[in-house]
Design an enzyme around this catalytic site. Sequence first.
Site, mmCIF file in Angstrom:
data_model
loop_
_atom_site.group_PDB
_atom_site.id
_atom_site.type_symbol
_atom_site.label_atom_id
_atom_site.label_comp_id
_atom_site.label_asym_id
_atom_site.label_seq_id
_atom_site.Cartn_x
_atom_site.Cartn_y
_atom_site.Cartn_z
ATOM 1 N N LYS A 132 0.826 -1.203 0.000
ATOM 2 C CA LYS A 132 0.000 0.000 0.000
ATOM 3 C C LYS A 132 0.866 1.261 0.000
ATOM 4 C CE LYS A 132 -3.090 0.214 3.478
ATOM 5 N NZ LYS A 132 -3.827 1.413 3.903
ATOM 6 N N ARG A 185 -9.956 11.920 12.254
ATOM 7 C CA ARG A 185 -8.512 11.743 12.486
ATOM 8 C C ARG A 185 -7.800 13.095 12.380
ATOM 9 N NH1 ARG A 185 -6.447 6.589 9.211
ATOM 10 N NH2 ARG A 185 -4.600 6.988 10.481
ATOM 11 N N SER A 211 6.740 9.866 12.161
ATOM 12 C CA SER A 211 5.605 9.560 11.290
ATOM 13 C C SER A 211 6.036 9.624 9.834
ATOM 14 C CB SER A 211 4.462 10.557 11.519
ATOM 15 O OG SER A 211 3.572 10.534 10.410
ATOM 16 N N GLN A 251 4.096 9.413 7.329
ATOM 17 C CA GLN A 251 3.137 10.203 6.545
ATOM 18 C C GLN A 251 3.457 11.693 6.635
ATOM 19 O OE1 GLN A 251 -0.758 9.082 7.886
ATOM 20 N NE2 GLN A 251 -0.629 7.041 6.962
ATOM 21 N N ASP A 259 1.257 -0.977 12.544
ATOM 22 C CA ASP A 259 0.191 -1.653 11.791
ATOM 23 C C ASP A 259 0.000 -3.112 12.212
ATOM 24 O OD1 ASP A 259 -0.442 0.548 10.354
ATOM 25 O OD2 ASP A 259 0.580 -0.073 8.507
#
Length: 643
Positions: free
Chosen positions: A26, A126, A171, A173, A317
């Site tokens: 992903k 979120r 992070s 992201q 995850d």
Amino acid sequence: MSAVPGVVTVEGVRHVSGSVHTPGDKSVSHRSLILGALAEGRSHIEGLSDGADVAHTLRALRSLGAAITVAEGGPVVIDGGRSLLRAGTSDLDCGNSGTSMRLLAGLVASIPGRHRLVGDDSLSVRPMDRIAGPLGAMGATLRGRGATLCPPLEIEGGALQGIEWTLPVASAQVKSAILLAGLGASGETVVHEPEPTRPHTEEMLAEAGAAIEVRPEGGGRVIRLRPGALRPVDRLVPGDPSQAAFWIVAAVLAEHGDVTVEDVYIGEQRTGYIGVLARMGADVALEAGSGGSGRLRARSSALHATIVEAREIPSLDEVPVLAVAAALAEGTTIFRDAGELRVKESDRMRATVELVEAFGGRAEELGDDLAVHGLGPRGHLHHAAFATAGDHRMAMAAAVAALVAGPGQSTIEGFSTVATSYPGFLADLARLTAHRPAPLAAERAVVAIDGPAGAGKSTVAGAVAERLGVERLDTGAMYRAVAATALSRGIDPADHDAVVAIAEGATIGVGPHVLVDGDDVTALLRTPDVGRAVSVVAANPDVRRHLVERQRRWVRERGGGVVEGRDIGTVVFPEARLKVYLTASPEERARRRDDESAAGVARRDHIDSTRAASPLVVAEDARQLDTTGRSVEDVVEEVLSWL
Ligand code: DC
């Protein structure tokens, strides 16, 4: 994309084995699309994730102006370039995907105009404030709901300045959002990360020709990026290691587990869970292949507890499924500093505790630590009803708990959420649990004789058995015995449960005389009433399950034999030494069945061959023999010649 049902039941199994490919990673998929949209020219991506999350990124990039074509079975083709990208009039819908929203926010921050990023209910609560800080400092304006800037997120993009930014919380992201913005800013952008996180963005930017440099710094890294154009890249996306974790843990916990996951990304920031499992005593192996991907293998193991540091699995995850493993380990496993779990697709900290407890384990939140008190390798989880709260990883972790919870089944509600990342999950589950036991020696010594009523099965089976000096089992007599017993006890043959109770509980002796619970029912078996009732009884799948089990036991006890029926070569003994399918013309079959009318035989044939449960069909490897006009001796000689 295949539809995934909302509510699924997952049965406990003893065997989890085989080999799978997980969907395209992903993280790599999102980034391949975004970098492809920015690259000047044509990129090809093979093996892109088929999950809904990545599809949201793809559609958002299209509405920003990238030309992306998706052909069934072929690579995704992207014609990109910065000059093509502009603010569209419609919202950029990120669905359930936090990655899409944070990465696209970084991208659009440098595209002039107003952008609106929206998501589903879960994504809409979120927090996006961690990207708003650095992107704001670079010159973009971000607005969201509340103090933590929940979506919808409005971004005013335009000319940006490079910044130097230290991530307060590791992070991937947030780092990626800053780097994507930095690519279109003026001046250098520098990101310090306190702990190493997934390195995909840096690695892929370097491959696309960006001026990027990564160095270790303390326990983490510093990344320097100068703005510039990207060149297109052709890429094969490796399998997703986070999805592989579900099968790896299922194999470790299963009584008979042996699973190989092929062609997965094996970078160290993504496979930390393998190290954690190995430390717990799991038989796991990681074998490097070419181009950053490799093979994972796991086998049944007894586990003991460990302490898992957050930096070992940076995205966290795999924590839900590792918690299932910890629930069956000896001792208390602690996932340290796992507070970030609270802001994932659901509050995964709480959801993981609920999952473990629902299946009969013990877990608790201790501040930002998650503690799982293991039942030990001899302990047992039990089946449960579990609701996923729309979180795909909780759904898949619950499925793993159900697989290893022993006999019985669990219900998982809200399962369709797995389509966000792994639409083929249930198909892979079915494949890895479709265990065909190695045929017993006894099964290999079976002669199976199948065919419709009046084809000559009983006569031929009896004679073949006699010539071979082995016993013969008439399975039709077993179905007739259950039907006759139902009628004699005043039970409606269609009364599912009552008839199953006979098939399951009664003693049934089949020989020259057929005895049910000691009563001789031989005289009843060929009556027209039983002839009518037996088709109904034989179409009952649970009756079949019990009788098939009895038939297999009969063979095991004798080490083989001649077995006649309708499904012996196809269902009961697929590994039989010889499969014979007898037929005869309809007229001849009716004539041979003088106890039954031609219409009766035809009706039973029809029901037997059209029922859902084990219909009368010819096994692929059966020898067909038409007995019309042939003598018994002749037919028997031919069958024996095949042996
Ligand atoms: O072979 P027979 O006519 O005695 O079989 C009676 C019924 O039982 C027939 O209608 C089909 C069913 N049957 C079956 O479904 N599976 C078997 N293995 C044997 C018989």
